[in-house]
Design a protein around this motif. Structure first.
Motif, PDB file in Angstrom:
ATOM      1  N   GLY A  76     -93.003  11.009  16.107  1.00  0.00           N
ATOM      2  CA  GLY A  76     -93.517  10.519  14.823  1.00  0.00           C
ATOM      3  C   GLY A  76     -92.987   9.143  14.484  1.00  0.00           C
ATOM      4  N   ASP A  77     -92.997   8.842  13.204  1.00  0.00           N
ATOM      5  CA  ASP A  77     -92.664   7.490  12.732  1.00  0.00           C
ATOM      6  C   ASP A  77     -91.288   7.012  13.198  1.00  0.00           C
ATOM      7  N   SER A  78     -90.329   7.941  13.326  1.00  0.00           N
ATOM      8  CA  SER A  78     -88.953   7.536  13.672  1.00  0.00           C
ATOM      9  C   SER A  78     -88.826   7.008  15.096  1.00  0.00           C
ATOM     10  N   GLY A  95     -91.097  18.956   8.646  1.00  0.00           N
ATOM     11  CA  GLY A  95     -92.379  19.664   8.747  1.00  0.00           C
ATOM     12  C   GLY A  95     -93.545  18.810   8.309  1.00  0.00           C
ATOM     13  N   GLY A  96     -93.633  17.591   8.851  1.00  0.00           N
ATOM     14  CA  GLY A  96     -94.787  16.733   8.587  1.00  0.00           C
ATOM     15  C   GLY A  96     -95.716  16.750   9.793  1.00  0.00           C
ATOM     16  N   TYR A  97     -96.496  15.671   9.951  1.00  0.00           N
ATOM     17  CA  TYR A  97     -97.481  15.630  11.035  1.00  0.00           C
ATOM     18  C   TYR A  97     -96.847  15.884  12.408  1.00  0.00           C
ATOM     19  N   PHE A 140     -93.934  -0.672  10.381  1.00  0.00           N
ATOM     20  CA  PHE A 140     -93.897   0.245   9.243  1.00  0.00           C
ATOM     21  C   PHE A 140     -94.945   1.337   9.434  1.00  0.00           C
ATOM     22  N   ARG A 141     -94.808   2.409   8.676  1.00  0.00           N
ATOM     23  CA  ARG A 141     -95.728   3.557   8.785  1.00  0.00           C
ATOM     24  C   ARG A 141     -97.117   3.151   8.304  1.00  0.00           C
ATOM     25  N   CYS A 142     -98.101   3.487   9.113  1.00  0.00           N
ATOM     26  CA  CYS A 142     -99.514   3.230   8.808  1.00  0.00           C
ATOM     27  C   CYS A 142     -99.843   1.743   8.628  1.00  0.00           C
ATOM     28  N   GLU A 148     -84.568  23.768   3.866  1.00  0.00           N
ATOM     29  CA  GLU A 148     -83.227  23.217   3.680  1.00  0.00           C
ATOM     30  C   GLU A 148     -83.253  21.749   4.084  1.00  0.00           C
ATOM     31  N   THR A 149     -82.271  20.996   3.593  1.00  0.00           N
ATOM     32  CA  THR A 149     -82.104  19.604   4.037  1.00  0.00           C
ATOM     33  C   THR A 149     -81.058  19.572   5.143  1.00  0.00           C
ATOM     34  N   VAL A 150     -81.386  18.967   6.241  1.00  0.00           N
ATOM     35  CA  VAL A 150     -80.403  18.824   7.323  1.00  0.00           C
ATOM     36  C   VAL A 150     -79.429  17.714   6.943  1.00  0.00           C
ATOM     37  N   LEU A 186     -86.710  16.070  16.397  1.00  0.00           N
ATOM     38  CA  LEU A 186     -86.549  15.383  15.107  1.00  0.00           C
ATOM     39  C   LEU A 186     -87.844  14.648  14.770  1.00  0.00           C
ATOM     40  N   SER A 187     -88.390  14.964  13.596  1.00  0.00           N
ATOM     41  CA  SER A 187     -89.577  14.236  13.125  1.00  0.00           C
ATOM     42  C   SER A 187     -89.437  14.001  11.622  1.00  0.00           C
ATOM     43  N   PRO A 188     -88.423  13.194  11.251  1.00  0.00           N
ATOM     44  CA  PRO A 188     -88.112  13.051   9.817  1.00  0.00           C
ATOM     45  C   PRO A 188     -88.876  11.945   9.110  1.00  0.00           C
ATOM     46  N   ALA A 221    -100.931   9.738  15.624  1.00  0.00           N
ATOM     47  CA  ALA A 221    -100.025   9.475  16.748  1.00  0.00           C
ATOM     48  C   ALA A 221     -98.873  10.493  16.740  1.00  0.00           C
ATOM     49  N   ALA A 222     -98.359  10.821  15.547  1.00  0.00           N
ATOM     50  CA  ALA A 222     -97.262  11.796  15.448  1.00  0.00           C
ATOM     51  C   ALA A 222     -97.712  13.152  15.988  1.00  0.00           C
ATOM     52  N   ASN A 223     -98.933  13.539  15.650  1.00  0.00           N
ATOM     53  CA  ASN A 223     -99.512  14.801  16.122  1.00  0.00           C
ATOM     54  C   ASN A 223     -99.650  14.780  17.650  1.00  0.00           C
ATOM     55  N   LYS A 282     -97.410   3.845  14.056  1.00  0.00           N
ATOM     56  CA  LYS A 282     -96.727   4.874  13.267  1.00  0.00           C
ATOM     57  C   LYS A 282     -97.771   5.511  12.367  1.00  0.00           C
ATOM     58  N   SER A 283     -98.475   6.506  12.925  1.00  0.00           N
ATOM     59  CA  SER A 283     -99.556   7.157  12.175  1.00  0.00           C
ATOM     60  C   SER A 283     -99.428   8.666  12.295  1.00  0.00           C
ATOM     61  N   GLY A 284    -100.111   9.372  11.405  1.00  0.00           N
ATOM     62  CA  GLY A 284    -100.101  10.824  11.445  1.00  0.00           C
ATOM     63  C   GLY A 284    -100.743  11.341  12.724  1.00  0.00           C
TER      64      GLY A 284
HETATM   65  C1  LIG Z   1    -100.671   5.540   2.113  1.00  0.00           C
HETATM   66  C2  LIG Z   1    -100.622   6.032   3.523  1.00  0.00           C
HETATM   67  C3  LIG Z   1    -101.801   6.310   4.197  1.00  0.00           C
HETATM   68  C4  LIG Z   1    -101.755   6.786   5.500  1.00  0.00           C
HETATM   69  N1  LIG Z   1    -102.941   7.027   6.138  1.00  0.00           N
HETATM   70  C5  LIG Z   1    -102.938   7.485   7.408  1.00  0.00           C
HETATM   71  C6  LIG Z   1    -104.171   7.786   8.062  1.00  0.00           C
HETATM   72  O1  LIG Z   1    -105.256   7.619   7.516  1.00  0.00           O
HETATM   73  N2  LIG Z   1    -104.100   8.257   9.334  1.00  0.00           N
HETATM   74  C7  LIG Z   1    -102.923   8.460   9.978  1.00  0.00           C
HETATM   75  O2  LIG Z   1    -102.935   8.918  11.130  1.00  0.00           O
HETATM   76  N3  LIG Z   1    -101.737   8.172   9.379  1.00  0.00           N
HETATM   77  C8  LIG Z   1    -101.713   7.691   8.118  1.00  0.00           C
HETATM   78  N4  LIG Z   1    -100.515   7.430   7.487  1.00  0.00           N
HETATM   79  C9  LIG Z   1     -99.240   7.539   8.243  1.00  0.00           C
HETATM   80  C10 LIG Z   1     -98.687   8.965   8.286  1.00  0.00           C
HETATM   81  O3  LIG Z   1     -98.509   9.479   6.979  1.00  0.00           O
HETATM   82  C11 LIG Z   1     -97.348   8.998   9.001  1.00  0.00           C
HETATM   83  O4  LIG Z   1     -97.418   8.232  10.171  1.00  0.00           O
HETATM   84  C12 LIG Z   1     -96.979  10.434   9.353  1.00  0.00           C
HETATM   85  O5  LIG Z   1     -96.744  11.145   8.165  1.00  0.00           O
HETATM   86  C13 LIG Z   1     -95.770  10.493  10.274  1.00  0.00           C
HETATM   87  O6  LIG Z   1     -95.435  11.829  10.553  1.00  0.00           O
HETATM   88  P1  LIG Z   1     -93.890  12.227  10.741  1.00  0.00           P
HETATM   89  O7  LIG Z   1     -93.875  13.654  11.172  1.00  0.00           O
HETATM   90  O8  LIG Z   1     -93.200  11.218  11.552  1.00  0.00           O
HETATM   91  O9  LIG Z   1     -93.274  12.083   9.275  1.00  0.00           O
HETATM   92  P2  LIG Z   1     -93.675  12.817   7.918  1.00  0.00           P
HETATM   93  O10 LIG Z   1     -95.084  13.226   7.929  1.00  0.00           O
HETATM   94  O11 LIG Z   1     -93.198  11.927   6.821  1.00  0.00           O
HETATM   95  O12 LIG Z   1     -92.803  14.135   7.912  1.00  0.00           O
HETATM   96  C14 LIG Z   1     -91.403  14.079   7.818  1.00  0.00           C
HETATM   97  C15 LIG Z   1     -90.912  15.379   7.200  1.00  0.00           C
HETATM   98  O13 LIG Z   1     -89.514  15.507   7.442  1.00  0.00           O
HETATM   99  C16 LIG Z   1     -88.896  16.026   6.285  1.00  0.00           C
HETATM  100  N5  LIG Z   1     -87.485  15.654   6.347  1.00  0.00           N
HETATM  101  C17 LIG Z   1     -86.987  14.395   6.431  1.00  0.00           C
HETATM  102  N6  LIG Z   1     -85.645  14.429   6.489  1.00  0.00           N
HETATM  103  C18 LIG Z   1     -85.285  15.747   6.455  1.00  0.00           C
HETATM  104  C19 LIG Z   1     -84.028  16.425   6.482  1.00  0.00           C
HETATM  105  N7  LIG Z   1     -82.863  15.754   6.551  1.00  0.00           N
HETATM  106  N8  LIG Z   1     -84.034  17.776   6.423  1.00  0.00           N
HETATM  107  C20 LIG Z   1     -85.196  18.479   6.341  1.00  0.00           C
HETATM  108  N9  LIG Z   1     -86.418  17.877   6.300  1.00  0.00           N
HETATM  109  C21 LIG Z   1     -86.450  16.531   6.369  1.00  0.00           C
HETATM  110  C22 LIG Z   1     -89.685  15.397   5.132  1.00  0.00           C
HETATM  111  O14 LIG Z   1     -89.546  16.140   3.944  1.00  0.00           O
HETATM  112  C23 LIG Z   1     -91.110  15.407   5.694  1.00  0.00           C
HETATM  113  O15 LIG Z   1     -91.820  16.570   5.318  1.00  0.00           O
HETATM  114  C24 LIG Z   1    -100.512   6.981   6.161  1.00  0.00           C
HETATM  115  C25 LIG Z   1     -99.329   6.700   5.490  1.00  0.00           C
HETATM  116  C26 LIG Z   1     -99.369   6.224   4.181  1.00  0.00           C
HETATM  117  C27 LIG Z   1     -98.083   5.945   3.475  1.00  0.00           C
END
Ligand SMILES: Cc1cc2nc3c(=O)[nH]c(=O)nc-3n(C[C@H](O)[C@H](O)[C@H](O)COP(=O)(O)OP(=O)(O)OC[C@H]3O[C@@H](n4cnc5c(N)ncnc54)[C@H](O)[C@@H]3O)c2cc1C
Length: 426
Positions: free
Chosen positions: A322-324, A43-45, A191-193, A108-110, A134-136, A336-338, A332-334
Motif C-alpha cells: 500500500g501507500d507505505s 484494515g484498509g485497501y 503522496f497518496r492518490c 486495537e492500535t499497534v 504492514l499496510s498502515p 495499487a494497494a489491493n 499510491k492508490s487504493g
Molecule cells: C481524496 C482521495 C481520493 C482517492 N481516490 C482514489 C481513487 O479514486 N482510486 C484509488 O485507487 N485510490 C484513491 N485514493 C488513494 C487510496 O485511498 C489509498 O492509496 C489507499 O487507501 C491506500 O491503502 P493502504 O492500505 O495503504 O492505506 P489505508 O487505506 O489508509 O489503510 C490503512 C489502515 O491502517 C490503519 N492503521 C494505521 N496505523 C495503525 C496502527 N498503528 N494500528 C492499527 N491500525 C492502523 C488505519 O486505521 C487504516 O484503516 C484516494 C485518496 C484520497 C485521499
C-alpha cells in the motif's frame, strides 16, 4: 483506549487470539496446532485485501487483522462527498465480511513491532507472528509547513484520510458564503492518490459554478505538473472553471506554501499571502507511523521492498504494501494497494509452503471525476522485469472525447468503487 484484561481481550478477538498471543502465557503460534500465524496491521485497501487473500489461499493459516477503527471510510470517491454529490455513509465499510472468511479482526492500535522477536504490541496484548504484513497507509509530515500541525487540522482540514475530516471540510464548504475564497494547498511528491487533489479542485469548482458562482478556489502547488495533467487542464477549460472558479498556481509562479496561520485562516507563499474563508491543506506525506516503529522505513520516509514479494529489505518476514511501500513504478492508490496485497499474499503462502514466489503482475486503474458527467481515467498493467516494476500496457483517456464518453467514464468510477470494495471487504 481502555486497557483490556486478558479475558476480555481474548473475547474481543473472537477467542482465537490465544493462538497468537505471546507474553501473556499463551503458546507461540508455531507450537500451537502447528498453524502458521500471519498478522496484518491496517484494515484498509491493502491490509483487508491481504488478509482475505491469504486466508482464501490457505484456510489453515491463522490470519489476524489488527485495525484501530471499527469502520473504514474509503478515500476513493470521498471528494464528491465534499460538495454534496455523495453521502459520507456510502463511504463507510465494516469488517463483518472479512470475519466470514475466518479472519480474526482485532480493533486495537499497534504501538510496537519487534521484528527480531517477531512480536506486535497493542494496548490489549502482544501477538506473535510467522509473517507480518504492514499496510498502515500514510502519516503526515507536520513539520514541513510552519504553523501546520495536528491541532491546526481541526479548522484547516487535510481531509486526506476520509471520515470525520471529510465531514468538517464538507460542512465548511457548505457554510461558505457566495463570493468567498477557498485555498487548497497541494502536497509535494510522492503522496497518496496523485490525481486526488486535482479531482477535489475540479469538484469544488463545479460546486461554485453551479451553487456559489461568485466564489473562487485557489490551488497553491509546490509542483509544476501533476498526474493526468493535460486531461485536467483541458477539462478545466472545457467545463469553464479555469480563471473564473479555479486558479491553479504552480511552483514556478510562487505556489509553494511556506507557512499558515490557522487563527486568521491565512496561507503564506514565498511571495504572497492569501486570506481565505476555507483552507484545505494536504500536507507532505510519509509511511504510516507503525512502519517507523517497526524500523522498516528508510531516511526518505518510505519502506523499501523486494518488488517480487513486497517483503521489506530491512526486516525479514515483514511485508509492506500500500501507500507505505516504496513501490517505484506504482502509484499510491487504493487499486495499487489491493494489487500489491495479492502479490504479497501469494508470496507469503509460497514461502510458508517452502516454494518460490510466483511471478507477479500489478494493476492500477484510477478514475477522476471533474463534474457529475465528466470523468477521466488512467490504467496500468505492469510486470517484473530485471528486478523492476515495468509497464506492460495502459494509458490515459483520450485527450479528445465525446461528452458521452466522458459521461461514461464518470459512471465507470462508481462501478469501479463497488467492485473493489467487494473484492477488499466482502
Ligand atoms: C481524496 C482521495 C481520493 C482517492 N481516490 C482514489 C481513487 O479514486 N482510486 C484509488 O485507487 N485510490 C484513491 N485514493 C488513494 C487510496 O485511498 C489509498 O492509496 C489507499 O487507501 C491506500 O491503502 P493502504 O492500505 O495503504 O492505506 P489505508 O487505506 O489508509 O489503510 C490503512 C489502515 O491502517 C490503519 N492503521 C494505521 N496505523 C495503525 C496502527 N498503528 N494500528 C492499527 N491500525 C492502523 C488505519 O486505521 C487504516 O484503516 C484516494 C485518496 C484520497 C485521499
Amino acid at each position: 483506549m481502555s486497557k483490556l484484561t486478558r479475558r476480555s481481550f481474548v473475547k474481543a478477538a473472537g477467542g482465537v487470539a490465544a493462538v497468537g498471543l505471546a507474553g501473556c502465557g499463551a503458546a507461540s503460534p508455531s507450537i500451537a496446532g502447528n498453524k502458521a500465524q500471519v498478522i496484518v496491521v491496517g484494515g484498509g485497501y491493502g491490509g483487508a485485501t491481504a488478509a482475505k487473500y491469504i486466508k482464501k489461499a490457505d484456510p489453515n493459516v491463522s490470519v489476524i487483522l489488527i485495525e484501530q477503527n471499527k469502520h473504514y471510510y474509503s478515500c476513493p470517491l470521498s471528494n464528491p462527498v465534499l460538495v454534496g454529490m455523495r453521502d459520507l455513509e456510502v463511504q463507510k465499510w465494516g469488517y463483518e465480511g472479512l470475519k466470514k472468511h475466518g479472519i480474526t479482526v482485532v480493533h486495537e492500535t499497534v504501538t510496537g513491532v519487534d521484528t527480531g522477536a517477531k512480536k506486535v504490541t497493542t494496548a490489549g496484548g502482544v501477538f506473535s507472528y510467522d509473517k507480518l504484513v504492514l499496510s498502515p497507509g500514510v502519516s503526515f509530515n507536520y513539520d514541513a509547513i510552519e504553523g501546520y500541525d495536528e491541532a491546526a487540522t481541526k479548522t484547516m482540514t487535510h481531509a486526506w484520510k476520509a471520515g470525520p475530516q471529510t465531514a468538517i471540510l464538507r460542512d465548511q464548504i457548505d457554510a461558505m458564503k457566495d463570493g468567498g475564497t477557498m485555498v487548497l494547498v497541494a502536497p509535494p511528491n510522492p503522496f497518496r492518490c496523485p490525481p486526488g487533489p486535482y479531482e477535489r479542485a475540479s469538484l469544488i469548482a463545479h460546486y461554485f459554478k453551479t451553487k456559489k458562482p461568485k466564489s473562487k478556489l485557489i490551488v497553491l502547488d509546490p509542483k509544476d505538473k501533476f498526474s493526468k495533467f493535460g486531461l485536467f487542464q483541458s477539462g478545466w477549460e472545457k467545463l469553464g472553471y479555469k480563471g473564473k472558479y479555479l486558479e491553479w498556481v504552480p511552483a514556478g509562479e510562487g505556489g509553494k506554501v511556506t507557512r499558515v496561520d490557522p487563527k486568521t485562516n491565512t496561507v503564506y507563499t514565498e511571495m504572497d499571502e492569501f486570506k481565505a474563508d476555507v483552507v484545505n491543506v494536504i500536507p507532505p506525506q510519509k509511511a504510516g507511523k507503525v512502519a517507523f516503529l517497526a524500523g522498516v522505513a528508510n531516511d526518505k520516509g518510505w519502506c523499501p521492498i523486494d518488488f517480487k514479494t513486497f517483503e521489506s529489505t530491512m526486516a525479514k518476514d515483514v511485508y509492506v504494501i500500500g501507500d507505505s511501500s516504496a513501490a517505484a513504478g506504482l502509484p499510491k492508490s487504493g487499486y495499487a494497494a489491493n494489487s500489491e496485497a495479492k502479490v504479497a499474499a501469494a508470496a507469503i503462502i509460497a514461502s510458508l509452503q517452502g516454494k518460490p514466489a510466483p511471478m507477479p503482475t500489478y494493476v492500477n486503474t484510477c478514475y477522476s471525476i471533474l463534474a457529475p458527467n465528466y470523468g477521466i481515467s488512467v490504467a496500468l498493467v505492469s510486470t517484473l522485469k530485471d528486478g523492476k516494476i515495468t509497464k506492460l500496457s495502459g494509458g490515459l483517456s483520450p485527450m479528445e472525447a465525446t461528452p458521452a464518453f466522458r459521461h461514461q467514464e464518470a459512471l465507470y468510477a462508481e462501478s469501479w468503487y463497488q467492485a473493489i470494495m467487494n473484492d477488499t471487504f466482502a
